[in-house]
Design an enzyme around this catalytic site. Structure first.
Site, PDB file in Angstrom:
ATOM      1  N   LYS A   3       4.841  20.606  -0.722  1.00 53.79           N
ATOM      2  CA  LYS A   3       4.727  19.490  -1.632  1.00 53.79           C
ATOM      3  C   LYS A   3       5.751  18.406  -1.298  1.00 53.79           C
ATOM      4  O   LYS A   3       5.658  17.292  -1.784  1.00 53.79           O
ATOM      5  CB  LYS A   3       5.011  19.958  -3.078  1.00 53.79           C
ATOM      6  CG  LYS A   3       4.098  21.026  -3.591  1.00 53.79           C
ATOM      7  CD  LYS A   3       4.655  21.549  -4.944  1.00 53.79           C
ATOM      8  CE  LYS A   3       3.889  22.772  -5.354  1.00 53.79           C
ATOM      9  NZ  LYS A   3       4.557  23.451  -6.513  1.00 53.79           N
ATOM     10  N   GLY A   4       6.728  18.778  -0.484  1.00 52.83           N
ATOM     11  CA  GLY A   4       7.883  17.894  -0.272  1.00 52.83           C
ATOM     12  C   GLY A   4       7.542  16.521   0.250  1.00 52.83           C
ATOM     13  O   GLY A   4       8.241  15.548  -0.041  1.00 52.83           O
TER      14      GLY A   4
ATOM     15  N   GLU B  91       6.330  14.663   7.243  1.00 48.98           N
ATOM     16  CA  GLU B  91       7.169  15.708   6.645  1.00 48.98           C
ATOM     17  C   GLU B  91       8.356  15.083   5.917  1.00 48.98           C
ATOM     18  O   GLU B  91       8.802  14.003   6.272  1.00 48.98           O
ATOM     19  CB  GLU B  91       7.665  16.594   7.781  1.00 48.98           C
ATOM     20  CG  GLU B  91       7.715  18.054   7.672  1.00 48.98           C
ATOM     21  CD  GLU B  91       7.498  18.802   6.387  1.00 48.98           C
ATOM     22  OE1 GLU B  91       7.638  18.263   5.290  1.00 48.98           O
ATOM     23  OE2 GLU B  91       7.241  20.006   6.515  1.00 48.98           O
ATOM     24  N   ASP B  92       8.847  15.774   4.927  1.00 46.14           N
ATOM     25  CA  ASP B  92      10.029  15.275   4.227  1.00 46.14           C
ATOM     26  C   ASP B  92      11.305  15.646   4.969  1.00 46.14           C
ATOM     27  O   ASP B  92      12.223  14.849   5.078  1.00 46.14           O
ATOM     28  CB  ASP B  92      10.090  15.785   2.780  1.00 46.14           C
ATOM     29  CG  ASP B  92       9.958  17.301   2.682  1.00 46.14           C
ATOM     30  OD1 ASP B  92       9.352  17.903   3.580  1.00 46.14           O
ATOM     31  OD2 ASP B  92      10.462  17.882   1.709  1.00 46.14           O
TER      32      ASP B  92
ATOM     33  N   ASP C  83      14.469  21.203   8.923  1.00 47.55           N
ATOM     34  CA  ASP C  83      15.697  21.951   8.686  1.00 47.55           C
ATOM     35  C   ASP C  83      15.918  22.833   9.925  1.00 47.55           C
ATOM     36  O   ASP C  83      16.485  22.389  10.920  1.00 47.55           O
ATOM     37  CB  ASP C  83      15.462  22.773   7.408  1.00 47.55           C
ATOM     38  CG  ASP C  83      16.738  23.183   6.720  1.00 47.55           C
ATOM     39  OD1 ASP C  83      17.647  23.620   7.424  1.00 47.55           O
ATOM     40  OD2 ASP C  83      16.813  23.074   5.491  1.00 47.55           O
TER      41      ASP C  83
ATOM     42  N   LYS D 226      17.983  17.676   9.809  1.00 54.09           N
ATOM     43  CA  LYS D 226      19.342  18.245   9.841  1.00 54.09           C
ATOM     44  C   LYS D 226      19.601  18.776  11.238  1.00 54.09           C
ATOM     45  O   LYS D 226      19.269  19.930  11.531  1.00 54.09           O
ATOM     46  CB  LYS D 226      19.447  19.417   8.864  1.00 54.09           C
ATOM     47  CG  LYS D 226      19.373  19.057   7.401  1.00 54.09           C
ATOM     48  CD  LYS D 226      19.534  20.349   6.608  1.00 54.09           C
ATOM     49  CE  LYS D 226      19.416  20.169   5.134  1.00 54.09           C
ATOM     50  NZ  LYS D 226      19.400  21.458   4.431  1.00 54.09           N
TER      51      LYS D 226
ATOM     52  N   PHE E  80      22.489  21.304   1.276  1.00 52.57           N
ATOM     53  CA  PHE E  80      21.264  21.492   0.492  1.00 52.57           C
ATOM     54  C   PHE E  80      20.961  20.202  -0.257  1.00 52.57           C
ATOM     55  O   PHE E  80      21.709  19.799  -1.131  1.00 52.57           O
ATOM     56  CB  PHE E  80      21.389  22.660  -0.479  1.00 52.57           C
ATOM     57  CG  PHE E  80      20.043  23.080  -0.996  1.00 52.57           C
ATOM     58  CD1 PHE E  80      19.503  22.483  -2.123  1.00 52.57           C
ATOM     59  CD2 PHE E  80      19.311  24.030  -0.317  1.00 52.57           C
ATOM     60  CE1 PHE E  80      18.241  22.831  -2.578  1.00 52.57           C
ATOM     61  CE2 PHE E  80      18.048  24.386  -0.762  1.00 52.57           C
ATOM     62  CZ  PHE E  80      17.509  23.788  -1.890  1.00 52.57           C
ATOM     63  N   VAL E  81      19.884  19.550   0.146  1.00 50.92           N
ATOM     64  CA  VAL E  81      19.567  18.244  -0.448  1.00 50.92           C
ATOM     65  C   VAL E  81      18.301  18.304  -1.291  1.00 50.92           C
ATOM     66  O   VAL E  81      17.388  19.094  -1.015  1.00 50.92           O
ATOM     67  CB  VAL E  81      19.427  17.139   0.633  1.00 50.92           C
ATOM     68  CG1 VAL E  81      20.763  16.877   1.295  1.00 50.92           C
ATOM     69  CG2 VAL E  81      18.371  17.498   1.679  1.00 50.92           C
TER      70      VAL E  81
ATOM     71  N   ASP F 227      12.930  19.764  -3.362  1.00 51.79           N
ATOM     72  CA  ASP F 227      13.212  20.474  -4.614  1.00 51.79           C
ATOM     73  C   ASP F 227      14.258  21.564  -4.463  1.00 51.79           C
ATOM     74  O   ASP F 227      14.598  21.989  -3.359  1.00 51.79           O
ATOM     75  CB  ASP F 227      11.933  21.143  -5.129  1.00 51.79           C
ATOM     76  CG  ASP F 227      11.571  22.395  -4.317  1.00 51.79           C
ATOM     77  OD1 ASP F 227      11.538  22.301  -3.068  1.00 51.79           O
ATOM     78  OD2 ASP F 227      11.347  23.460  -4.921  1.00 51.79           O
TER      79      ASP F 227
ATOM     80  N   ARG G 236      12.338  17.033  -7.589  1.00 50.79           N
ATOM     81  CA  ARG G 236      11.420  16.344  -6.671  1.00 50.79           C
ATOM     82  C   ARG G 236      11.195  14.885  -7.072  1.00 50.79           C
ATOM     83  O   ARG G 236      10.926  14.045  -6.229  1.00 50.79           O
ATOM     84  CB  ARG G 236      10.042  17.026  -6.667  1.00 50.79           C
ATOM     85  CG  ARG G 236      10.003  18.384  -5.986  1.00 50.79           C
ATOM     86  CD  ARG G 236       8.540  18.758  -5.719  1.00 50.79           C
ATOM     87  NE  ARG G 236       8.343  20.185  -5.524  1.00 50.79           N
ATOM     88  CZ  ARG G 236       8.465  20.814  -4.355  1.00 50.79           C
ATOM     89  NH1 ARG G 236       8.816  20.159  -3.281  1.00 50.79           N
ATOM     90  NH2 ARG G 236       8.252  22.118  -4.264  1.00 50.79           N
TER      91      ARG G 236
HETATM   92  C1  PRP Z   1      10.430  22.498   3.309  1.00 50.73           C
HETATM   93  C2  PRP Z   1      10.071  21.193   4.015  1.00 50.73           C
HETATM   94  C3  PRP Z   1       9.502  21.660   5.310  1.00 50.73           C
HETATM   95  C4  PRP Z   1      10.269  22.916   5.598  1.00 50.73           C
HETATM   96  C5  PRP Z   1      11.354  22.594   6.569  1.00 50.73           C
HETATM   97  O1  PRP Z   1       9.309  22.943   2.632  1.00 50.73           O
HETATM   98  O2  PRP Z   1       9.137  20.446   3.275  1.00 50.73           O
HETATM   99  O3  PRP Z   1       8.123  21.943   5.229  1.00 50.73           O
HETATM  100  O4  PRP Z   1      10.821  23.376   4.366  1.00 50.73           O
HETATM  101  O5  PRP Z   1      12.111  23.726   6.873  1.00 50.73           O
HETATM  102  P1  PRP Z   1      12.260  24.310   8.344  1.00 50.73           P
HETATM  103  O6  PRP Z   1      12.485  23.175   9.285  1.00 50.73           O
HETATM  104  O7  PRP Z   1      13.472  25.194   8.218  1.00 50.73           O
HETATM  105  O8  PRP Z   1      11.051  25.095   8.683  1.00 50.73           O
HETATM  106  P2  PRP Z   1       9.327  24.086   1.528  1.00 50.73           P
HETATM  107  O9  PRP Z   1       8.892  25.357   2.158  1.00 50.73           O
HETATM  108  O10 PRP Z   1      10.626  24.051   0.810  1.00 50.73           O
HETATM  109  O11 PRP Z   1       8.123  23.672   0.571  1.00 50.73           O
HETATM  110  P3  PRP Z   1       7.930  22.374  -0.348  1.00 50.73           P
HETATM  111  O12 PRP Z   1       7.698  21.201   0.592  1.00 50.73           O
HETATM  112  O13 PRP Z   1       6.718  22.685  -1.167  1.00 50.73           O
HETATM  113  O14 PRP Z   1       9.173  22.199  -1.171  1.00 50.73           O
END
Ligand code: PRP
Length: 183
Positions: free
Chosen positions: A47-48, A103-104, A107, A135, A156-157, A163, A169
């Site tokens: 959802k991010g 993508e948001d 990580d 990051k 942690f942002v 979220d 969010r």
């Molecule tokens: C977050 C973000 C990416 C992923 C990045 O999603 O939106 O999809 O984690 O992490 P990575 O580079 O370590 O793989 P999350 O699973 O938190 O779901 P959300 O978008 O619904 O919050």
């Protein structure tokens, strides 16, 4: 929602609403040039990426379609698991199409690295990635990212789609979550 509303939960503002607006406009210009005259499918990762997709897509001055995927990576904790699972697949067939994954945050890179390969294997004409945040210090795998909004420290942002346990969010900017909230 403004950061002021939850200021006790945020230790530092990392990216302001104004900075996001300016950068989104710049990214849209660059992306518009790259895909002019092409059949562009924006793929948002739920959802991010909802806020970034909404703003970036509207700032684009070329036609584009939008589709969504949901994949799991974090669960409810704060550390990437490396396990990627499709919770909701695309409605569109990407065969022969130019796909831009929106993508948001990148990580560890595990989600995006897996997703880009998955969409390439479906026969997309091209697969590129735009992420609002990255990051660099958290990378476990290298991901070829065509456009990055902001490189940020390994904290942690939350906010602007990101979220913690489904909260924060709706913040208009991005901030560092106070450790007391999740410890
Ligand atoms: C977050 C973000 C990416 C992923 C990045 O999603 O939106 O999809 O984690 O992490 P990575 O580079 O370590 O793989 P999350 O699973 O938190 O779901 P959300 O978008 O619904 O919050």
């Amino acid at each position: 929602m403004n950061l002021e509303t939850v200021k006790q939960d945020i230790t530092q503002v990392l990216v302001t609403e104004e900075q996001i607006k300016k950068r989104v406009a710049e990214l849209a210009q660059e992306i518009g040039k790259k895909y002019a005259g092409k059949d562009l499918l924006l793929v948002g990762v739920l959802k991010g990426a909802v806020m970034f997709m909404a703003d970036l897509s509207r700032a684009l001055e070329i036609p584009a379609q939008m589709d969504w995927m949901a994949v799991s990576s974090y669960g409810s904790g704060t550390v990437s698991s490396g396990v990627v699972r499709i919770l909701k697949d695309l409605d569109a067939d990407v065969l022969g199409r130019h796909v831009l994954i929106v993508e948001d945050i990148i990580d560890s890179g595990l989600t995006l690295s897996w997703l880009a390969s998955n969409l390439e294997a479906r026969g997309a004409a091209s697969v590129e990635i735009v992420t609002l945040l990255r990051k660099p210090d958290a990378a476990k795998v290298e991901v070829a990212v065509a456009w990055v909004g902001f490189d940020i420290p390994n904290e942690f942002v939350v906010g602007y789609g990101l979220d913690y346990n489904e909260n924060y969010r709706t913040l208009t900017s991005v901030g560092i979550l106070a450790p007391a909230v999740y410890s």
